[in-house]
Design a protein around this motif. Sequence first.
Motif, PDB file in Angstrom:
ATOM      1  N   ALA A  83       0.830  -1.207   0.000  1.00 24.31           N
ATOM      2  CA  ALA A  83       0.000   0.000   0.000  1.00 24.31           C
ATOM      3  C   ALA A  83       0.864   1.258   0.000  1.00 24.31           C
ATOM      4  N   ALA A  84       1.958   1.232   0.741  1.00 21.93           N
ATOM      5  CA  ALA A  84       2.856   2.387   0.767  1.00 21.93           C
ATOM      6  C   ALA A  84       3.514   2.596  -0.598  1.00 21.93           C
ATOM      7  N   ILE A  85       3.922   1.520  -1.244  1.00 24.15           N
ATOM      8  CA  ILE A  85       4.516   1.625  -2.579  1.00 24.15           C
ATOM      9  C   ILE A  85       3.484   2.161  -3.569  1.00 24.15           C
ATOM     10  N   GLY A  86       2.250   1.688  -3.475  1.00 26.76           N
ATOM     11  CA  GLY A  86       1.192   2.169  -4.364  1.00 26.76           C
ATOM     12  C   GLY A  86       0.887   3.642  -4.154  1.00 26.76           C
ATOM     13  N   ALA A  87       0.860   4.080  -2.891  1.00 28.20           N
ATOM     14  CA  ALA A  87       0.609   5.497  -2.603  1.00 28.20           C
ATOM     15  C   ALA A  87       1.746   6.367  -3.117  1.00 28.20           C
ATOM     16  N   GLU A  88       2.980   5.889  -2.975  1.00 30.71           N
ATOM     17  CA  GLU A  88       4.129   6.645  -3.477  1.00 30.71           C
ATOM     18  C   GLU A  88       4.085   6.732  -4.997  1.00 30.71           C
ATOM     19  N   ALA A  89       3.731   5.645  -5.658  1.00 34.78           N
ATOM     20  CA  ALA A  89       3.637   5.637  -7.119  1.00 34.78           C
ATOM     21  C   ALA A  89       2.516   6.558  -7.595  1.00 34.78           C
ATOM     22  N   ALA A  90       1.395   6.548  -6.897  1.00 38.78           N
ATOM     23  CA  ALA A  90       0.281   7.425  -7.275  1.00 38.78           C
ATOM     24  C   ALA A  90       0.667   8.892  -7.121  1.00 38.78           C
ATOM     25  N   GLY A  91       1.343   9.216  -6.030  1.00 44.70           N
ATOM     26  CA  GLY A  91       1.796  10.594  -5.834  1.00 44.70           C
ATOM     27  C   GLY A  91       2.778  11.025  -6.904  1.00 44.70           C
ATOM     28  N   ARG A  92       3.687  10.142  -7.246  1.00 42.50           N
ATOM     29  CA  ARG A  92       4.667  10.464  -8.289  1.00 42.50           C
ATOM     30  C   ARG A  92       3.971  10.629  -9.636  1.00 42.50           C
ATOM     31  N   ALA A  93       3.016   9.770  -9.947  1.00 39.07           N
ATOM     32  CA  ALA A  93       2.294   9.870 -11.222  1.00 39.07           C
ATOM     33  C   ALA A  93       1.530  11.186 -11.314  1.00 39.07           C
ATOM     34  N   ALA A  94       0.892  11.594 -10.223  1.00 36.59           N
ATOM     35  CA  ALA A  94       0.159  12.863 -10.228  1.00 36.59           C
ATOM     36  C   ALA A  94       1.122  14.035 -10.433  1.00 36.59           C
ATOM     37  N   ASN A  95       2.261  13.992  -9.768  1.00 40.18           N
ATOM     38  CA  ASN A  95       3.248  15.070  -9.934  1.00 40.18           C
ATOM     39  C   ASN A  95       3.783  15.119 -11.360  1.00 40.18           C
ATOM     40  N   VAL A  96       4.055  13.953 -11.946  1.00 46.03           N
ATOM     41  CA  VAL A  96       4.556  13.909 -13.319  1.00 46.03           C
ATOM     42  C   VAL A  96       3.494  14.459 -14.278  1.00 46.03           C
ATOM     43  N   ALA A  97       2.242  14.084 -14.078  1.00 42.21           N
ATOM     44  CA  ALA A  97       1.173  14.587 -14.957  1.00 42.21           C
ATOM     45  C   ALA A  97       1.073  16.108 -14.883  1.00 42.21           C
ATOM     46  N   GLN A  98       1.163  16.657 -13.680  1.00 44.63           N
ATOM     47  CA  GLN A  98       1.107  18.110 -13.527  1.00 44.63           C
ATOM     48  C   GLN A  98       2.324  18.784 -14.159  1.00 44.63           C
ATOM     49  N   LEU A  99       3.502  18.194 -13.997  1.00 39.74           N
ATOM     50  CA  LEU A  99       4.702  18.763 -14.614  1.00 39.74           C
ATOM     51  C   LEU A  99       4.614  18.734 -16.135  1.00 39.74           C
ATOM     52  N   ILE A 100       4.153  17.626 -16.683  1.00 39.05           N
ATOM     53  CA  ILE A 100       4.037  17.490 -18.139  1.00 39.05           C
ATOM     54  C   ILE A 100       3.043  18.514 -18.682  1.00 39.05           C
ATOM     55  N   GLU A 101       1.937  18.699 -17.978  1.00 35.40           N
ATOM     56  CA  GLU A 101       0.919  19.658 -18.433  1.00 35.40           C
ATOM     57  C   GLU A 101       1.474  21.080 -18.487  1.00 35.40           C
TER      58      GLU A 101
END
Length: 125
Positions: A41-59
């Motif tokens: 669950a911790a790995i999944g939460a970290e991956a989700a946070g990173r994915a959201a940050n990457v999406a915002q950076l790309i945008e």
Amino acid sequence: MKTRPWRLRTQISLLVLGVIVVAQAVSLWFFVDERTLAVQAAIGAEAAGRAANVAQLIEGAPPELHPQIIRAATSPLIRFNLTEEPEVVHTDHDAGGAVEARVRALLGDDYSRDIRIEIHVSRSP
């Protein structure tokens, strides 16, 4: 030669020690899966946070910086790609429902693009 019977104090001490050992073994057996689930669950939460940050950076970043952002965000546990065609087929991403919901929550309600997540279970050697 006759052996002396153990004294009552010794018998009770050994019985208590045995019960403690058995209780520890049972609790270890019960909670080993709990620890594994918590780590996942911790790995999944970290991956989700990173994915959201990457999406915002790309945008918000110019297109010439997109490959650098993707390279910087990719790690052995999580991989990002930017392609014209999606790599995850819409029907194949149901397994990532919790991670997808976490990414959508981190991005906010105003993010309307499609979010597709593909999760693979890693087997430890």
